[in-house]
Scaffold this motif. Structure first.
Motif, short mmCIF file in Angstrom:
data_model
loop_
_atom_site.label_atom_id
_atom_site.label_comp_id
_atom_site.label_asym_id
_atom_site.label_seq_id
_atom_site.Cartn_x
_atom_site.Cartn_y
_atom_site.Cartn_z
N SER A 1 0.83 -1.23 0.00
CA SER A 1 0.00 0.00 0.00
C SER A 1 0.85 1.27 0.00
CB SER A 1 -0.95 0.01 1.21
OG SER A 1 -1.78 -1.11 1.21
N ILE A 2 1.87 1.29 -0.83
CA ILE A 2 2.83 2.39 -0.84
C ILE A 2 2.22 3.71 -1.30
CG2 ILE A 2 3.65 1.94 -3.18
CD1 ILE A 2 5.69 3.13 -0.09
N SER A 3 1.13 3.69 -2.06
CA SER A 3 0.55 4.94 -2.57
C SER A 3 0.10 5.85 -1.42
CB SER A 3 -0.63 4.65 -3.51
OG SER A 3 -1.71 4.08 -2.81
N LEU A 4 -0.17 5.29 -0.25
CA LEU A 4 -0.56 6.10 0.90
C LEU A 4 0.57 7.03 1.36
CD1 LEU A 4 -2.44 3.43 3.07
CD2 LEU A 4 -3.46 5.26 1.68
N TYR A 5 1.78 6.66 1.01
CA TYR A 5 2.95 7.46 1.42
C TYR A 5 3.49 8.30 0.26
CZ TYR A 5 3.29 4.78 5.78
OH TYR A 5 3.05 4.22 7.02
N GLU A 6 2.68 8.45 -0.79
CA GLU A 6 3.10 9.27 -1.94
C GLU A 6 2.43 10.64 -1.93
OE1 GLU A 6 4.04 6.43 -5.69
OE2 GLU A 6 1.92 6.63 -5.19
N THR A 7 1.58 10.89 -0.97
CA THR A 7 0.79 12.11 -0.97
C THR A 7 1.43 13.22 -0.15
OG1 THR A 7 -0.48 11.34 0.95
CG2 THR A 7 -1.33 10.79 -1.22
N LYS B 1 3.34 15.92 1.83
CA LYS B 1 4.71 16.01 2.33
C LYS B 1 5.39 14.65 2.43
CE LYS B 1 3.79 20.15 5.10
NZ LYS B 1 3.79 20.72 6.47
N LEU B 2 4.60 13.57 2.40
CA LEU B 2 5.17 12.23 2.52
C LEU B 2 5.92 11.81 1.26
CD1 LEU B 2 2.17 10.32 4.16
CD2 LEU B 2 4.15 11.33 5.30
N ARG B 3 5.57 12.42 0.14
CA ARG B 3 6.12 12.00 -1.15
C ARG B 3 7.65 12.14 -1.19
NH1 ARG B 3 5.41 15.44 -6.78
NH2 ARG B 3 7.19 14.48 -7.84
N HIS B 4 8.19 13.23 -0.67
CA HIS B 4 9.62 13.52 -0.80
C HIS B 4 10.47 12.39 -0.21
CE1 HIS B 4 13.32 15.71 -1.13
NE2 HIS B 4 13.50 15.72 0.19
N ASP B 5 10.19 12.01 1.03
CA ASP B 5 10.97 10.96 1.67
C ASP B 5 10.74 9.61 1.03
OD1 ASP B 5 12.21 12.67 3.39
OD2 ASP B 5 10.99 12.17 5.15
N THR B 6 9.52 9.37 0.54
CA THR B 6 9.23 8.10 -0.14
C THR B 6 10.09 7.96 -1.38
OG1 THR B 6 6.95 8.04 0.67
CG2 THR B 6 7.45 6.72 -1.27
N GLU B 7 10.21 9.02 -2.15
CA GLU B 7 11.05 8.98 -3.35
C GLU B 7 12.51 8.81 -2.98
OE1 GLU B 7 10.17 10.99 -7.00
OE2 GLU B 7 8.74 12.29 -5.97
N ARG B 8 12.94 9.46 -1.90
CA ARG B 8 14.33 9.31 -1.47
C ARG B 8 14.62 7.88 -1.03
NH1 ARG B 8 16.76 13.58 2.55
NH2 ARG B 8 14.86 13.18 3.76
N LEU B 9 13.67 7.26 -0.36
CA LEU B 9 13.86 5.88 0.07
C LEU B 9 14.02 4.95 -1.12
CD1 LEU B 9 13.83 3.57 2.16
CD2 LEU B 9 11.33 3.58 2.00
N GLY C 1 1.77 6.67 -8.09
CA GLY C 1 2.03 7.84 -8.92
C GLY C 1 3.50 8.14 -9.14
N TYR C 2 4.33 7.86 -8.14
CA TYR C 2 5.73 8.26 -8.20
C TYR C 2 6.71 7.10 -8.02
CZ TYR C 2 3.44 12.74 -7.58
OH TYR C 2 2.60 13.82 -7.72
N VAL C 3 6.35 6.14 -7.21
CA VAL C 3 7.24 5.01 -6.95
C VAL C 3 7.50 4.20 -8.22
CG1 VAL C 3 7.38 2.78 -5.75
CG2 VAL C 3 6.72 4.82 -4.50
N ARG C 4 6.55 4.18 -9.11
CA ARG C 4 6.68 3.36 -10.31
C ARG C 4 7.90 3.73 -11.15
NH1 ARG C 4 1.37 4.06 -13.49
NH2 ARG C 4 2.50 2.77 -14.98
N LYS C 5 8.39 4.95 -11.06
CA LYS C 5 9.54 5.35 -11.88
C LYS C 5 10.83 4.68 -11.44
CE LYS C 5 10.51 9.68 -9.39
NZ LYS C 5 10.48 11.15 -9.50
N TYR C 6 10.81 4.03 -10.28
CA TYR C 6 12.00 3.32 -9.80
C TYR C 6 11.97 1.84 -10.19
CZ TYR C 6 12.56 7.60 -7.19
OH TYR C 6 12.70 8.93 -6.85
N PHE C 7 11.01 1.49 -11.05
CA PHE C 7 10.89 0.12 -11.53
C PHE C 7 10.81 0.17 -13.06
CE2 PHE C 7 9.45 0.23 -7.22
CZ PHE C 7 9.85 -0.98 -6.67
#
Length: 338
Positions: free
Chosen positions: A255-261, A263-271, A306-312
């Protein structure tokens, strides 16, 4: 509860897999899993860490010998505020398929037969180390999805087959976010993954934590340093890579999309950027030789990311359930036994 059982062949009977039934093998599996994930940390809270004067090293105050006090791994988990009982509870919640309807079970069945999934799951496939599965199961009415169940089912099957040298880490974003007293975000993911490694019964005494001085530990706890926490996780993985014994670490993030919204998005992308760099370095180290550590990352979400997919981006690293697939009635995890 054989994987080829009639229960799984008939998704309508998904409720029969209730792992809390006293006569179900699933309950035995979960009890065994508790031992498998048994925390090596002290039951004392982080607030009970003995005061250390400035300039005194961690090694001097916290010797590795159990008779002389808490181990460095115990102290580290206390500073991480890691609660292994919550990790186990989340796993138990996700492992029960009682909220999965027959349609979702058929989708899950078809998913397990996809070439991308089978390749990622296969133990001897050191090149397919990460996979994103998302979309197609959008259900706002439930905290957990069929993909959450999949993230719990894979470790259960490995454990049922008594496989050694396999470590399973997991983080269910929806369950963590539902706790009002618990922080939700990529920092908490990194913190939990570190804690799970440090409290693992097989690994707790294997790590060299001499680099964890008081400044580093306080940065994690008081400053909630995302960078230091990610660095800690990657350093722990690198130490496992240096062991003589071959090992595979599965990491499930649901359920990673919950952490893409917001202010949470920045750290999720960094992770995930950090994990991508680690995967690249792992592939470089594995060229021409058999790896000692294989790190397999599975990221899932019932909705679209929305954003995590670019790392795959690499071929075979993403399955989009919205694209549609042939549906079947039988969950196929036989590749686990190959």
């Amino acid at each position: 509860m054989n994987i080829k059982s009639k229960t799984l062949k008939n998704p309508v009977r998904a409720d029969d897999l209730n792992t809390y039934h006293s006569g179900d093998l699933g309950l035995y599996v979960l009890r065994t899993l508790k031992a498998f994930l048994n925390s090596a940390a002290s039951p004392d809270s982080a607030d009970n860490i003995p005061y250390r004067r400035k300039g005194t090293s961690l090694k001097e105050n916290v010797p590795c010998k159990a008779n002389d006090g808490p181990s460095p791994a115990t102290v580290a988990t206390q500073y991480l505020l890691h609660d292994q009982s919550r990790v186990i509870q989340d796993f138990e919640d996700a492992a029960s398929p009682s909220n999965i309807d027959s349609s979702e079970m058929r989708q899950l069945s078809a998913l397990t037969k996809r070439e991308e999934f089978q390749t990622w799951l296969r133990e001897d496939s050191s090149k397919a180390t990460k996979l994103l599965i998302h979309g197609g199961l959008d259900d706002d009415s439930s905290t957990l999805s069929a993909l959450s169940y999949l993230c719990a089912r894979i470790p259960m099957e490995y454990l049922r087959k008594a496989r050694t040298g396999i470590i399973c880490l997991h983080y269910f974003c929806s369950l963590q976010r539902a706790r009002r007293d618990h922080p939700a975000g990529a920092f908490d993911i990194a913190r939990s993954l570190c804690g799970q490694l440090l409290t693992h019964a097989e690994l707790a005494s294997a790590f060299d934590l001499s680099f964890l001085d008081e400044k580093w530990l306080r940065g994690i706890r008081e400053e909630q340093s995302f960078v230091k926490t990610c660095q800690l996780f990657l350093r722990l993985l690198k130490q496992l890579d240096g062991r003589k014994k071959a090992m595979m670490v599965f990491c499930f993030i649901d359920s990673i999309s919950l952490y893409e919204t917001g202010k949470l998005r920045h750290d999720t992308e960094r992770l995930f950027s950090s994990l991508e760099e680690y995967s690249k370095s792992q592939r470089r180290r594995q060229r021409g030789k058999r790896p000692k550590l294989i790190f397999k990352l599975l990221v899932t979400d019932a909705m679209a990311t929305g954003y995590v997919r670019k790392y795959f981006r690499r071929k075979g690293e993403m399955i989009d359930m919205d694209e549609g697939d042939e549906r079947d009635d039988d969950v196929d995890l036989d590749v686990l036994y190959g």
